[in-house]
Design a protein around this motif. Structure first.
Motif, PDB file in Angstrom:
ATOM      1  N   ASN A  53      36.807  46.032  30.192  1.00  0.00           N
ATOM      2  CA  ASN A  53      35.677  46.073  29.555  1.00  0.00           C
ATOM      3  C   ASN A  53      35.589  44.515  29.347  1.00  0.00           C
ATOM      4  O   ASN A  53      36.420  43.758  28.820  1.00  0.00           O
ATOM      5  N   LEU A  54      34.302  44.035  29.546  1.00  0.00           N
ATOM      6  CA  LEU A  54      34.215  42.700  29.239  1.00  0.00           C
ATOM      7  C   LEU A  54      33.833  42.493  27.784  1.00  0.00           C
ATOM      8  O   LEU A  54      32.988  43.307  27.275  1.00  0.00           O
ATOM      9  N   HIS A  55      34.443  41.294  27.032  1.00  0.00           N
ATOM     10  CA  HIS A  55      34.403  41.334  25.853  1.00  0.00           C
ATOM     11  C   HIS A  55      34.299  39.847  25.358  1.00  0.00           C
ATOM     12  O   HIS A  55      35.211  38.977  25.950  1.00  0.00           O
ATOM     13  N   PRO A  56      33.359  39.318  24.474  1.00  0.00           N
ATOM     14  CA  PRO A  56      33.490  38.002  24.318  1.00  0.00           C
ATOM     15  C   PRO A  56      34.459  37.249  23.583  1.00  0.00           C
ATOM     16  O   PRO A  56      34.881  35.928  23.484  1.00  0.00           O
ATOM     17  N   ARG A 108      38.015  50.198  37.365  1.00  0.00           N
ATOM     18  CA  ARG A 108      36.781  50.814  36.616  1.00  0.00           C
ATOM     19  C   ARG A 108      36.164  49.723  35.658  1.00  0.00           C
ATOM     20  O   ARG A 108      36.913  49.352  34.574  1.00  0.00           O
ATOM     21  N   LEU A 109      35.083  49.073  36.011  1.00  0.00           N
ATOM     22  CA  LEU A 109      34.631  48.137  35.528  1.00  0.00           C
ATOM     23  C   LEU A 109      33.428  48.532  34.598  1.00  0.00           C
ATOM     24  O   LEU A 109      32.271  48.902  35.095  1.00  0.00           O
ATOM     25  N   LEU A 110      33.494  48.132  33.144  1.00  0.00           N
ATOM     26  CA  LEU A 110      32.471  48.725  32.268  1.00  0.00           C
ATOM     27  C   LEU A 110      31.532  47.460  31.766  1.00  0.00           C
ATOM     28  O   LEU A 110      31.931  46.308  31.340  1.00  0.00           O
ATOM     29  N   ILE A 111      30.415  47.634  32.116  1.00  0.00           N
ATOM     30  CA  ILE A 111      29.310  46.369  31.745  1.00  0.00           C
ATOM     31  C   ILE A 111      28.316  47.047  30.646  1.00  0.00           C
ATOM     32  O   ILE A 111      27.817  48.103  31.062  1.00  0.00           O
ATOM     33  N   LEU A 146      35.012  36.290  30.573  1.00  0.00           N
ATOM     34  CA  LEU A 146      34.549  35.679  31.850  1.00  0.00           C
ATOM     35  C   LEU A 146      34.556  34.206  31.749  1.00  0.00           C
ATOM     36  O   LEU A 146      34.658  33.552  32.392  1.00  0.00           O
ATOM     37  N   GLY A 147      34.277  33.817  30.458  1.00  0.00           N
ATOM     38  CA  GLY A 147      33.956  32.332  30.295  1.00  0.00           C
ATOM     39  C   GLY A 147      33.382  32.298  28.730  1.00  0.00           C
ATOM     40  O   GLY A 147      33.212  32.978  28.055  1.00  0.00           O
ATOM     41  N   PRO A 148      33.279  30.740  28.569  1.00  0.00           N
ATOM     42  CA  PRO A 148      32.630  30.595  27.176  1.00  0.00           C
ATOM     43  C   PRO A 148      31.222  30.685  26.885  1.00  0.00           C
ATOM     44  O   PRO A 148      30.891  30.548  25.819  1.00  0.00           O
ATOM     45  N   ARG A 149      30.435  30.992  27.940  1.00  0.00           N
ATOM     46  CA  ARG A 149      29.144  31.112  27.972  1.00  0.00           C
ATOM     47  C   ARG A 149      28.484  32.776  27.909  1.00  0.00           C
ATOM     48  O   ARG A 149      29.174  33.308  28.399  1.00  0.00           O
ATOM     49  N   VAL A 150      27.592  33.089  26.782  1.00  0.00           N
ATOM     50  CA  VAL A 150      27.238  34.372  26.935  1.00  0.00           C
ATOM     51  C   VAL A 150      26.113  34.813  27.953  1.00  0.00           C
ATOM     52  O   VAL A 150      25.256  34.131  28.195  1.00  0.00           O
ATOM     53  N   LEU A 151      26.536  35.780  28.944  1.00  0.00           N
ATOM     54  CA  LEU A 151      25.772  36.040  30.050  1.00  0.00           C
ATOM     55  C   LEU A 151      24.701  37.484  29.844  1.00  0.00           C
ATOM     56  O   LEU A 151      25.402  38.324  29.148  1.00  0.00           O
ATOM     57  N   ALA A 207      27.820  41.576  35.161  1.00  0.00           N
ATOM     58  CA  ALA A 207      27.984  42.474  36.364  1.00  0.00           C
ATOM     59  C   ALA A 207      28.532  41.701  37.721  1.00  0.00           C
ATOM     60  O   ALA A 207      29.525  41.868  38.231  1.00  0.00           O
ATOM     61  N   LEU A 208      27.528  40.863  37.994  1.00  0.00           N
ATOM     62  CA  LEU A 208      27.850  40.235  39.339  1.00  0.00           C
ATOM     63  C   LEU A 208      28.754  39.172  39.154  1.00  0.00           C
ATOM     64  O   LEU A 208      29.719  39.130  40.159  1.00  0.00           O
ATOM     65  N   THR A 209      28.858  38.486  38.076  1.00  0.00           N
ATOM     66  CA  THR A 209      29.862  37.478  37.903  1.00  0.00           C
ATOM     67  C   THR A 209      31.473  38.280  38.042  1.00  0.00           C
ATOM     68  O   THR A 209      32.363  37.960  38.596  1.00  0.00           O
ATOM     69  N   ALA A 210      31.370  39.446  37.186  1.00  0.00           N
ATOM     70  CA  ALA A 210      32.661  40.056  37.035  1.00  0.00           C
ATOM     71  C   ALA A 210      33.281  40.658  38.514  1.00  0.00           C
ATOM     72  O   ALA A 210      34.356  40.506  38.810  1.00  0.00           O
ATOM     73  N   ILE A 211      32.182  41.083  39.425  1.00  0.00           N
ATOM     74  CA  ILE A 211      32.421  41.867  40.538  1.00  0.00           C
ATOM     75  C   ILE A 211      32.941  40.539  41.570  1.00  0.00           C
ATOM     76  O   ILE A 211      33.820  40.868  42.280  1.00  0.00           O
ATOM     77  N   THR A 212      32.342  39.496  41.439  1.00  0.00           N
ATOM     78  CA  THR A 212      32.575  38.314  42.195  1.00  0.00           C
ATOM     79  C   THR A 212      34.061  37.884  42.078  1.00  0.00           C
ATOM     80  O   THR A 212      34.742  37.716  42.860  1.00  0.00           O
ATOM     81  N   ALA A 213      34.304  37.730  40.810  1.00  0.00           N
ATOM     82  CA  ALA A 213      35.694  37.503  40.097  1.00  0.00           C
ATOM     83  C   ALA A 213      36.715  38.356  40.833  1.00  0.00           C
ATOM     84  O   ALA A 213      37.937  38.061  41.200  1.00  0.00           O
ATOM     85  N   LEU A 214      36.379  39.457  40.577  1.00  0.00           N
ATOM     86  CA  LEU A 214      37.293  40.788  41.176  1.00  0.00           C
ATOM     87  C   LEU A 214      37.611  40.619  42.727  1.00  0.00           C
ATOM     88  O   LEU A 214      38.835  40.669  43.141  1.00  0.00           O
ATOM     89  N   GLN A 215      36.642  40.479  43.335  1.00  0.00           N
ATOM     90  CA  GLN A 215      36.469  40.314  44.631  1.00  0.00           C
ATOM     91  C   GLN A 215      37.428  39.018  45.252  1.00  0.00           C
ATOM     92  O   GLN A 215      38.115  38.945  46.377  1.00  0.00           O
ATOM     93  N   VAL A 216      37.224  37.983  44.482  1.00  0.00           N
ATOM     94  CA  VAL A 216      37.620  36.748  45.068  1.00  0.00           C
ATOM     95  C   VAL A 216      39.249  36.722  44.688  1.00  0.00           C
ATOM     96  O   VAL A 216      40.217  36.497  45.651  1.00  0.00           O
ATOM     97  N   ARG A 217      39.908  37.405  43.854  1.00  0.00           N
ATOM     98  CA  ARG A 217      41.226  37.577  43.290  1.00  0.00           C
ATOM     99  C   ARG A 217      41.670  38.696  44.109  1.00  0.00           C
ATOM    100  O   ARG A 217      42.917  38.721  44.220  1.00  0.00           O
ATOM    101  N   PHE A 218      41.251  40.121  44.213  1.00  0.00           N
ATOM    102  CA  PHE A 218      41.886  41.208  44.690  1.00  0.00           C
ATOM    103  C   PHE A 218      41.134  41.532  45.962  1.00  0.00           C
ATOM    104  O   PHE A 218      42.000  42.434  46.549  1.00  0.00           O
ATOM    105  N   GLY A 219      39.908  41.071  46.109  1.00  0.00           N
ATOM    106  CA  GLY A 219      39.410  41.701  47.280  1.00  0.00           C
ATOM    107  C   GLY A 219      39.142  40.770  48.531  1.00  0.00           C
ATOM    108  O   GLY A 219      40.217  40.222  48.728  1.00  0.00           O
ATOM    109  N   ASP A 220      37.946  40.702  49.196  1.00  0.00           N
ATOM    110  CA  ASP A 220      37.880  39.916  50.412  1.00  0.00           C
ATOM    111  C   ASP A 220      36.771  38.977  50.414  1.00  0.00           C
ATOM    112  O   ASP A 220      36.354  38.534  51.376  1.00  0.00           O
TER     113      ASP A 220
END
Length: 243
Positions: free
Chosen positions: A170-173, A190-193, A217-222, A228-241
């Protein structure tokens, strides 16, 4: 010209001839103005791609001969199930399209306390059908040969309560953990946005009861679609392809 990729909703067998459905026939015959003898590629959701040749074409009907087929696996090694609280206007369509390009495996639209989308059952069903078509078009564009499902919409708590053996995020600031601090390996997420106004305090507490991990995700409010797209990209970079 790039060879068009077309989704065919029925199973395909090399050596046979098939008629494209009305949407695909309109695209090939009317929009692309293709004719007999020209090549296209088909895929049927079975993780295969099929080379085909048009044998008959007009603005309403297109028939193709299936020349050959082979497995073409472009699926990510990480299975991401996106639970997206529905957003207004075309933001939801954008999120669905881009998340599928990034490799999401499954999407469930959600209702929450601050969800700005109010639809009756009939309009919601039409939206789900429309979003599934967007998913198909995204796969045609990006080269995926399986079609992620857009599930029926449900409440946030219903979705959180479903059994899942994967990591729940769960993304939380104000979270202290990040995707880069998550332990390896991870095969299912299971990613909750949440919605544009964020989850309520009660909803955040509820996600904790269902063992969701808060991440930052970081210091800025998205915006919700950016999140959603930032979190998915970060997951794919760390665990995916990706990367």
């Amino acid at each position: 010209m790039r060879i068009p990729r077309i989704y065919h909703p029925e199973r395909i067998t090399p050596g046979t001839e098939v008629a494209l459905d009305s949407d695909a026939a309109n695209h090939v015959g009317r929009v692309l103005r293709m004719g007999p003898g020209q090549a296209i590629q088909l895929f049927d959701g079975s993780n295969q791609v099929f080379d085909a040749e048009i044998t008959q074409a007009d603005k309403k009907n297109v028939r193709v001969k299936i020349v050959s087929g082979e497995v073409d696996n472009r699926e990510s090694p990480i299975h991401i199930h996106l639970g997206q609280v529905m957003s207004r206007g075309d933001k939801m369509e954008f999120t669905i399209q881009k998340s599928i390009e990034l490799g999401v495996s499954l999407i469930t639209p959600l209702f929450s306390e601050r969800c700005g989308v109010k639809l009756d059952a009939e309009r919601l069903n039409k939206k789900i059908q429309q979003w599934q078509k967007i998913a198909i078009a995204a796969c045609e564009q990006c080269g995926r040969n399986t079609i992620p499902e857009i599930r029926p919409a449900m409440s946030l708590e219903q979705w959180c309560a479903e059994e899942d053996s994967g990591l729940k995020l769960n993304l939380h600031p104000r979270a202290s953990a990040s995707i880069n601090t998550l332990p390896l390996p991870v095969e299912r997420v299971r990613l909750l946005i949440g919605p544009e106004g964020g989850l309520s305090a009660d909803e955040i507490a509820m996600t904790a009861r269902y063992q969701f991990t808060d991440i930052l995700l970081g210091p800025r409010v998205l915006r919700t679609e950016t999140t959603a797209l930032t979190a998915i990209t970060a997951l794919q970079v760390r665990f995916g392809d990706l990367g």
